[in-house]
Write an enzyme that holds these catalytic residues in place. Structure first.
Site, short mmCIF file in Angstrom:
data_model
loop_
_atom_site.label_atom_id
_atom_site.label_comp_id
_atom_site.label_asym_id
_atom_site.label_seq_id
_atom_site.Cartn_x
_atom_site.Cartn_y
_atom_site.Cartn_z
CB SER A 18 57.46 39.51 41.49
OG SER A 18 56.98 39.40 42.81
CG HIS B 198 54.85 34.92 42.08
ND1 HIS B 198 54.79 35.46 43.35
CD2 HIS B 198 55.94 35.46 41.50
CE1 HIS B 198 55.81 36.27 43.53
NE2 HIS B 198 56.52 36.30 42.41
#
Length: 253
Positions: free
Chosen positions: A132, A155
């Site tokens: 992340s 993501h």
């Protein structure tokens, strides 16, 4: 049973001796404070090493304090260390070791921006995971390494798994996502279109969108410079320090 002689002179009381701290180090409470605040039993002695090491583990904590059972890295602890390393003349290089699941986007970007703007050589090493918002931190250094078994999850920026119904909130997240994309592509060798493709890929993550990138794949995409561990990372950092010394001398003249 014997009687005590009241005329017997009383012995003078000895003054209480001050308690000495444990030998061979700092007082116990100082060590406990370092464990609680920095996750380290001892802050490196800069008289013995010209390299400062910072670990970014667990979840990156931002403006909101996380529950005590969460293992966190607090950005208000990392930023002062970066400032101290930048202004301390005895520190010639910085090594950052990551094993993080991500966390607060603004806090992670703040750490990444500070690392990328440092004048001293920097090297990052991803062990376990750099997921992340850990991705921008991993690519923020002059050179980056990733362990062969380590992974990085790419993501989109999001708050929760719920549907976002407010247009202003969606626009804010979209702008934040553009900041992440811009920083990663600027500080690594990955193309913007490829990074967006990995970020928005469907079916790679269960019931979600995004991509889980393993060590060798991260290098092949241009996201990370090399596959390696602590040995190669330190060798590279020492090489960068040696290369940086002539430039520093020219600036001082």
């Amino acid at each position: 049973m014997t009687e005590q002689n009241d005329n017997q002179p009383q012995q003078p009381q000895q003054p209480a001796q001050p308690q000495q701290p444990p030998q061979g180090g700092q007082p116990q409470n100082g060590i406990l404070n370092k464990i609680q605040e920095l996750g380290q039993t001892n802050v490196p002695d800069m008289d013995q090493s010209n390299i400062h090491c910072i670990t970014i583990v667990g979840q990156i904590e931002g403006h909101t304090q996380l529950p005590p059972q969460n293992k966190t890295t607090k950005y208000e602890h990392i930023i002062p260390q970066l400032v101290a390393a930048e202004q301390n003349p005895k520190i010639e290089g910085l090594l950052l070791i990551l094993n993080t699941v991500g966390g607060d986007v603004e806090a992670g970007l703040a750490i990444a921006e500070m690392i990328s703007s440092m004048s001293k050589p920097t090297v990052t090493l991803v062990l376990g995971g750099g997921h992340s918002i850990g991705v921008p931190i991993a690519v923020s250094a002059d050179h980056s390494y990733i362990a062969e078994t380590a992974t990085m999850t790419i993501h989109p920026v999001r708050l929760t798994g719920l549907v976002i119904g407010v247009p202003q909130t969606f626009e804010y997240l979209d702008k934040m996502q553009e900041r992440v994309i811009s920083f990663v592509t600027k500080n690594s060798g990955i193309e913007e279109e490829k990074f967006k493709e990995l970020m928005l890929s469907k079916g790679n993550l269960t019931r979600d969108i995004g991509t889980n990138v393993v060590g060798t794949d991260a290098v092949s995409y241009g996201l990370i410079n090399e596959v390696g561990g602590i040995g190669p990372a330190l060798q590279k950092l020492n090489q960068l320090i040696s290369d940086n010394k002539p430039a520093q001398k020219d600036l001082m003249q």
